[in-house]
Design a protein around this motif. Structure first.
Motif, PDB file in Angstrom:
ATOM      1  N   LEU A  37       6.813 -12.922   4.963  1.00  0.00           N
ATOM      2  CA  LEU A  37       6.965 -11.543   5.430  1.00  0.00           C
ATOM      3  C   LEU A  37       6.175 -11.300   6.716  1.00  0.00           C
ATOM      4  O   LEU A  37       6.627 -10.579   7.613  1.00  0.00           O
ATOM      5  CB  LEU A  37       6.514 -10.567   4.340  1.00  0.00           C
ATOM      6  CG  LEU A  37       7.423 -10.493   3.107  1.00  0.00           C
ATOM      7  CD1 LEU A  37       6.778  -9.641   2.019  1.00  0.00           C
ATOM      8  CD2 LEU A  37       8.800  -9.938   3.469  1.00  0.00           C
ATOM      9  N   ILE A 176      13.396 -10.984   0.931  1.00  0.00           N
ATOM     10  CA  ILE A 176      14.104  -9.871   1.553  1.00  0.00           C
ATOM     11  C   ILE A 176      13.126  -9.086   2.426  1.00  0.00           C
ATOM     12  O   ILE A 176      12.077  -8.629   1.958  1.00  0.00           O
ATOM     13  CB  ILE A 176      14.728  -8.942   0.498  1.00  0.00           C
ATOM     14  CG1 ILE A 176      15.555  -9.753  -0.510  1.00  0.00           C
ATOM     15  CG2 ILE A 176      15.600  -7.896   1.183  1.00  0.00           C
ATOM     16  CD1 ILE A 176      16.677 -10.559   0.093  1.00  0.00           C
ATOM     17  N   ALA A 177      13.463  -8.937   3.691  1.00  0.00           N
ATOM     18  CA  ALA A 177      12.608  -8.247   4.657  1.00  0.00           C
ATOM     19  C   ALA A 177      12.583  -6.741   4.383  1.00  0.00           C
ATOM     20  O   ALA A 177      13.431  -6.209   3.655  1.00  0.00           O
ATOM     21  CB  ALA A 177      13.119  -8.512   6.076  1.00  0.00           C
ATOM     22  N   PRO A 178      11.620  -6.031   4.969  1.00  0.00           N
ATOM     23  CA  PRO A 178      11.531  -4.571   4.772  1.00  0.00           C
ATOM     24  C   PRO A 178      12.806  -3.813   5.129  1.00  0.00           C
ATOM     25  O   PRO A 178      13.082  -2.757   4.565  1.00  0.00           O
ATOM     26  CB  PRO A 178      10.368  -4.174   5.686  1.00  0.00           C
ATOM     27  CG  PRO A 178       9.495  -5.384   5.722  1.00  0.00           C
ATOM     28  CD  PRO A 178      10.447  -6.546   5.726  1.00  0.00           C
ATOM     29  N   ASN A 179      13.597  -4.343   6.055  1.00  0.00           N
ATOM     30  CA  ASN A 179      14.844  -3.664   6.438  1.00  0.00           C
ATOM     31  C   ASN A 179      16.032  -4.075   5.571  1.00  0.00           C
ATOM     32  O   ASN A 179      17.173  -3.692   5.844  1.00  0.00           O
ATOM     33  CB  ASN A 179      15.159  -3.918   7.910  1.00  0.00           C
ATOM     34  CG  ASN A 179      15.485  -5.386   8.204  1.00  0.00           C
ATOM     35  OD1 ASN A 179      15.346  -6.250   7.328  1.00  0.00           O
ATOM     36  ND2 ASN A 179      15.888  -5.674   9.427  1.00  0.00           N
ATOM     37  N   GLY A 180      15.778  -4.879   4.511  1.00  0.00           N
ATOM     38  CA  GLY A 180      16.841  -5.293   3.607  1.00  0.00           C
ATOM     39  C   GLY A 180      17.573  -6.554   4.013  1.00  0.00           C
ATOM     40  O   GLY A 180      18.540  -6.950   3.352  1.00  0.00           O
ATOM     41  N   ARG A 273      16.913  -5.749  -2.017  1.00  0.00           N
ATOM     42  CA  ARG A 273      15.749  -4.878  -2.200  1.00  0.00           C
ATOM     43  C   ARG A 273      14.553  -5.465  -1.457  1.00  0.00           C
ATOM     44  O   ARG A 273      14.149  -6.593  -1.720  1.00  0.00           O
ATOM     45  CB  ARG A 273      15.442  -4.727  -3.690  1.00  0.00           C
ATOM     46  CG  ARG A 273      14.304  -3.758  -3.997  1.00  0.00           C
ATOM     47  CD  ARG A 273      14.269  -3.427  -5.473  1.00  0.00           C
ATOM     48  NE  ARG A 273      14.249  -4.637  -6.301  1.00  0.00           N
ATOM     49  CZ  ARG A 273      14.436  -4.625  -7.609  1.00  0.00           C
ATOM     50  NH1 ARG A 273      14.682  -3.494  -8.237  1.00  0.00           N
ATOM     51  NH2 ARG A 273      14.394  -5.755  -8.298  1.00  0.00           N
ATOM     52  N   PRO A 274      13.964  -4.724  -0.515  1.00  0.00           N
ATOM     53  CA  PRO A 274      12.859  -5.252   0.296  1.00  0.00           C
ATOM     54  C   PRO A 274      11.722  -5.828  -0.546  1.00  0.00           C
ATOM     55  O   PRO A 274      11.303  -5.236  -1.551  1.00  0.00           O
ATOM     56  CB  PRO A 274      12.399  -4.023   1.087  1.00  0.00           C
ATOM     57  CG  PRO A 274      13.625  -3.186   1.218  1.00  0.00           C
ATOM     58  CD  PRO A 274      14.351  -3.359  -0.095  1.00  0.00           C
TER      59      PRO A 274
END
Length: 331
Positions: A37, A176-180, A273-274
């Motif tokens: 991340l 999964i990144a913060p932006n999905g 899901r982030p």
């Protein structure tokens, strides 16, 4: 580059770079998930992020394994936020197996059973042009992070199971990144343990047969998946080799491209899901069950792909069902 996750003697988690039998502790890093991340946030590759942090204390790899302190190479602190799934009928196998399989699917589609029909679709449309979606593979759900055994740890078999058979596979590991957006962190050797006896009764029992413990690791292979890999799987019983076989994998030995398998998993919004971790078993072309082997408690599965580092080794153990036949009470 290959990485592992492990526990220090005080129980604190750490990430290490594999350097022969030495594990070089990555500075200021406790999990591969957070490392990934951070790399995403910085717009850098995982390798660049590792090089930027540098390494410190060295640990003995053999000692870590012997003490059971090596963890799966990617996980989530909350097991409910790990999705473990797999694809089947993705591999064409050896040249001989490919020839046999093509002969089986050469006839009219109406004459094929469901498995052969799905395999034929994969052969014909599993490797689309870049930017296009190919045919869907067989897909199944295995569970969350609570059904993962550490490298070297037993694979618990529930007392209602009729079989605990190995499936040696390449595993894709994702976050999964913060932006999905899904990002591939790397690959590992995996054992997608399956109840083949239950599955063989009726293909509609496949979902039941797949809800079993699994394992992957011990090492995370960082980088692109080599197109041609040859692994080895064997079963040890009382210290002696009961069964052994090589297995070809990589896209050269598959009827689906990696991109197609990834697309058909991550096209579902509920898998974006982030922060979540995804563990995707990519399929196999060999299993001891097909050669008439009946595994038993105490058998040890050992699976290796040289490019992915050390073998993955796990034994079968028997555990009682938590609920057994206790009736469910109404509130």
């Amino acid at each position: 580059m290959r990485l592992i996750q492990f526990e220090r003697t005080d129980g604190v988690r750490a990430v290490g770079v594999v350097d022969g039998n030495a594990i070089l502790t990555l500075n200021d890093t406790s999990t591969v998930r957070q490392l990934a991340l951070d790399a995403i946030a910085a717009g850098s590759s995982l390798t660049d992020e590792v090089n930027k942090r540098g390494t410190g204390e060295a640990h003995d790899y053999d000692a870590l394994m012997a003490a059971g302190r090596v963890l799966p190479p990617l996980d989530h602190e909350d097991p409910a936020h790990t999705v473990i799934a797999g694809t089947g009928l993705t591999h064409t196998g050896s040249a001989a197996a490919r020839s046999q399989m093509h002969a089986k699917i050469a006839g009219a589609e109406a004459e094929l059973n469901d498995s052969m029909r799905v395999f034929k679709w994969g052969v014909e449309g599993g490797k689309p042009e870049t930017g296009k979606a190919g045919v869907q593979p067989e897909w199944f759900y295995k569970g969350d992070g609570s059904i993962v055994s550490r490298p070297g740890q037993d694979l618990p078999m529930p007392d209602f199971a009729e079989d605990s058979g190995e499936e040696p596979e390449v595993v894709g590991l994702y976050v999964i990144a913060p932006n999905g957006a899904p990002w591939r962190v790397g690959f590992a050797v995996g054992n997608e343990t399956t109840d083949h006896v239950t599955e063989k009764k009726n293909y509609l029992y496949l979902a039941h047969a797949k809800l079993r413990f699994c394992a992957y690791g011990p090492e995370l292979f960082v980088g692109d998946l080599p197109s041609n890999l040859v692994g080895n799987v064997r079963i040890l019983r009382d210290g002696q080799t009961l069964w052994e076989k090589s297995f070809p994998t990589g896209e050269d030995n598959m009827c689906h491209s990696l991109a197609n398998l990834e697309y058909h998993h991550f096209k579902y919004d509920q898998f974006l899901r982030p922060g979540d971790v995804h563990v995707q078993f990519m399929g196999t072309s060999v299993a001891s069950f097909g050669d008439g082997i009946k595994t038993q408690v105490g058998d040890v599965f050992e699976i290796s792909i040289p490019e992915f580092g050390r073998p993955l080794s796990n034994a079968i153990s028997l555990v009682p069902s938590r609920n057994g036949l206790t009736p469910i009470k109404s509130l």
